[in-house]
Design an enzyme around this catalytic site. Structure first.
Site, PDB file in Angstrom:
ATOM      1  N   GLY A 242       0.829  -1.199   0.000  1.00 14.02           N
ATOM      2  CA  GLY A 242       0.000   0.000   0.000  1.00 14.02           C
ATOM      3  C   GLY A 242       0.859   1.243   0.000  1.00 14.02           C
ATOM      4  N   GLY A 244       0.708   5.792   1.096  1.00 13.12           N
ATOM      5  CA  GLY A 244      -0.007   6.885   1.749  1.00 13.12           C
ATOM      6  C   GLY A 244       0.778   8.161   1.624  1.00 13.12           C
ATOM      7  N   ASP A 356      -6.249   9.609  15.221  1.00 13.43           N
ATOM      8  CA  ASP A 356      -6.711   9.236  13.878  1.00 13.43           C
ATOM      9  C   ASP A 356      -7.403   7.875  13.918  1.00 13.43           C
ATOM     10  OD1 ASP A 356      -7.105   9.774  11.166  1.00 13.43           O
ATOM     11  OD2 ASP A 356      -5.320   8.661  10.571  1.00 13.43           O
TER      12      ASP A 356
END
Length: 605
Positions: A242, A244, A356
């Protein structure tokens, strides 16, 4: 005479375009001719070219794109002007296209001698349109059709899939493609070959009446940053899992032990990025708890920083819940909330806040059980009793009011997010979901929410009271982790009094579809940037000179472009109605008139 201020007529706020197609974006306005206009992007006026040009009339201006690409996405401002006034409007163009392939190859978990479970990560970018599902393909290199990929399904709506009716002692590999409203992506990375062997069947369902076996004790590691080695000295770099805002995550295999890990690679090009990486690594040395993902090692290979973490193969909790092979009940939801509270409670004991907490950061330990962990401490901070902590970051639907208002945050800030997560877990709906980020933030600030009658029809009163005790605007009134763990809803679960009736997953699936687009590097939105979005409405202001005004409310500074438009308006005076010969009778009145125009105003003699 009254001044008619130029103004826009229902201008678009958000325009969605499809890649590869031609597009026309029109803004209509009213004003007193002559009316001139220009389009601005990135502070530069758009100049006509073969790919992009502007068509203008006295009543409208149209931005024309010959073939839409991802580079055309962004914010555009149109500035219009007539003799006495000017106006500007900012709109957002979003470009949708086919999604990128899934970010990781399928992770395989054997279920029996003839079946297995696949799980994978969604695409890093969904093409600007929510991913609707996945196509799962299989290849048997030793079979008759060894050269061909065979489709198993094109209707998989989650990031996991159960493959059945495989042949024992045969080898298989798998690949997955994602699709959205535009089309299907290229296939993602191919999985390693797996050989089907005799293996005891593992149930995909967990009997909640039977306690799970206690988790294996963990050997926690105190990590110091290694500047003498590179991560490649000790680990084999595998496929990307992934990406980000911070950088990318790759699968790693330890060269000596063969242990599978995840490597978080920070960009580190700026000192601020390196400092953020160091802070996260330092904080994780104080977060040794079974419900929190663990940091195993760290490397400083300038300019890049690398944090080696546990590899968690189960995928996001909410993605697992919507799987057709997974039960979703209120007791199961209590079980998840207990684990979240246990992990957050440990953080708060260390005077650390996560800041978060959201569904994407709650992941399953494996593909069969119900154990979860909290991940991603990139925004976590340590509280200091002497200096108030204020932050300007978070995710709109889950951020607490005090963050938006730039007030001091505290442990209760995390509790608000936990309440929102619980609301969505039970109902599949978000309590503060607006049509855009601005509306969402306004709802959060006002703490305006309610229990949807239909969605909470079968949810117990204890669960509603649990949420109501967390999603409160005043921080001092919110439950602490300790109080939440002692809440009657938790006690009802421990005593087995809660009904185990399955909850509907349809609204949860829709919620996940809405969230997909935010994962493309948009998960962490700075509130300052959100504030600018609220200014994407048109404004008109009379002006007696050609100078534009610099707005403090987020508008494009168009003063230079106003000067360009003023020059564009200038021209030689000309008659729009000339004097005409007339014949009149003696003694009657007569009017001789002509009309002329020009900018600046002509002098008449």
């Amino acid at each position: 005479m009254p001044v008619n201020v130029i103004q826009f007529k229902n201008p678009p706020q958000l325009v969605q375009l499809q890649a590869g197609q031609a597009a026309r974006v029109t803004c209509s306005f009213s004003g007193s001719p002559p009316v001139v206009s220009c389009w601005i992007r990135n502070k530069e006026q758009i100049v006509d070219g073969p790919e992009l040009w502007v068509e203008t009339t006295d009543l409208s201006s149209t931005l024309v794109i010959a073939e839409v690409t991802a580079q055309h996405a962004g914010r555009y401002t149109i500035v219009v002007r007539d003799r006495r006034s000017s106006a500007q409007h900012t709109l957002t163009l979003s470009v949708i296209e086919r999604p990128q392939p899934p970010a990781s190859c399928p992770v395989i978990s054997l279920v029996s001698a003839t079946s297995l479970a696949l799980s994978w990560s969604g695409p890093c970018y969904d093409g600007g349109s929510a991913v609707l599902g996945y196509v799962v393909e299989i290849k048997n290199p030793g079979g008759a059709d060894s050269a061909d990929w065979r489709k198993l399904t094109d209707q998989c709506t989650s990031t996991s899939y159960i493959v059945t009716e495989l042949q024992a002692h045969q080898e298989y590999c798998f690949r997955v493609s994602a699709y959205n409203a535009v089309g299907i992506s290229q296939p993602g990375p191919v999985s390693p070959l797996v050989r089907m062997e005799q293996k005891a069947i593992v149930s995909l369902f967990v009997d909640l009446d039977k306690p799970e076996k206690e988790e294996d004790p963990q050997n926690f590691t105190f990590v110091t940053i290694d500047s003498a080695h590179k991560v490649s000295d000790h680990y084999i770099l595998q496929e990307k899992l992934g990406m980000g805002k911070f950088g990318q995550v790759f699968k790693l295999i330890h060269k000596e032990t063969g242990h599978v890990c995840a490597g978080k690679f920070y960009k580190g090009r700026r000192s601020k990025e390196r400092e953020a990486a160091r802070n996260e690594i330092e904080l994780m040395n104080y977060l040794h708890h079974p419900k929190l993902v663990q940091c195993l090692a760290a490397y400083d290979q300038k300019p890049e920083m690398v944090m080696v973490m546990e590899f968690i193969a189960g995928g996001e909790l909410f993605e697992r819940i919507v799987d057709d092979n997974f039960e979703h009940t209120e007791p199961a939801s209590v079980n998840y909330m207990q684990q979240i509270l246990e992990g957050v409670a440990f953080m708060h004991q260390q005077n650390i806040v996560h800041l978060d907490l959201k569904p994407e950061n709650i992941v399953c330990v494996d593909t069969t059980g119900t154990s979860i962990k909290i991940i991603d401490f990139g925004l976590a901070s340590r509280l200091d009793n002497t200096t108030p902590l204020k932050v300007m970051q978070g995710t709109p639907e889950f951020v607490a009011p005090e963050v938006i208002n730039y007030e001091p945050v505290c442990a209760a800030t995390d509790m608000w997010s936990i309440g929102v997560i619980c609301y969505i877990l039970l109902s599949g709906e978000s309590p503060f979901q607006g049509d855009n980020d601005v509306e969402t933030l306004a709802l959060v600030t006002a703490a305006q929410w309610e229990f949807d009658e239909e969605s909470f029809e079968e949810i117990t009163q204890e669960a509603k009271d649990f949420i109501s005790s967390l999603v409160i605007k005043e921080t001092r009134k919110r439950m602490t982790c300790k109080q939440a763990l002692a809440h009657p809803w938790m006690a009802a679960f421990d005593s087995g009094k809660l009904e185990t009736k399955n909850l509907s997953k349809e609204k949860m699936k829709k919620f996940l579809a809405r969230q997909k687009w935010k994962k493309a590097g948009k998960a962490l939105l700075a509130l300052k940037r959100m504030a600018l979005l609220s200014k994407s409405e048109s404004t008109a202001s009379p002006t007696s000179s050609g100078e534009g005004k610099t707005s403090s409310s987020g508008f494009v500074d168009s003063s230079l472009h106003h000067k360009t438009l003023e020059h564009k308006m200038q021209g030689a005076p000309h008659f729009t109605q000339s004097l005409q010969d007339q014949t009149v009778t003696s003694g009657s009145s007569v009017r001789l008139s002509c009309h002329l125009t020009g900018y600046p105003d002509p002098e008449v003699v």
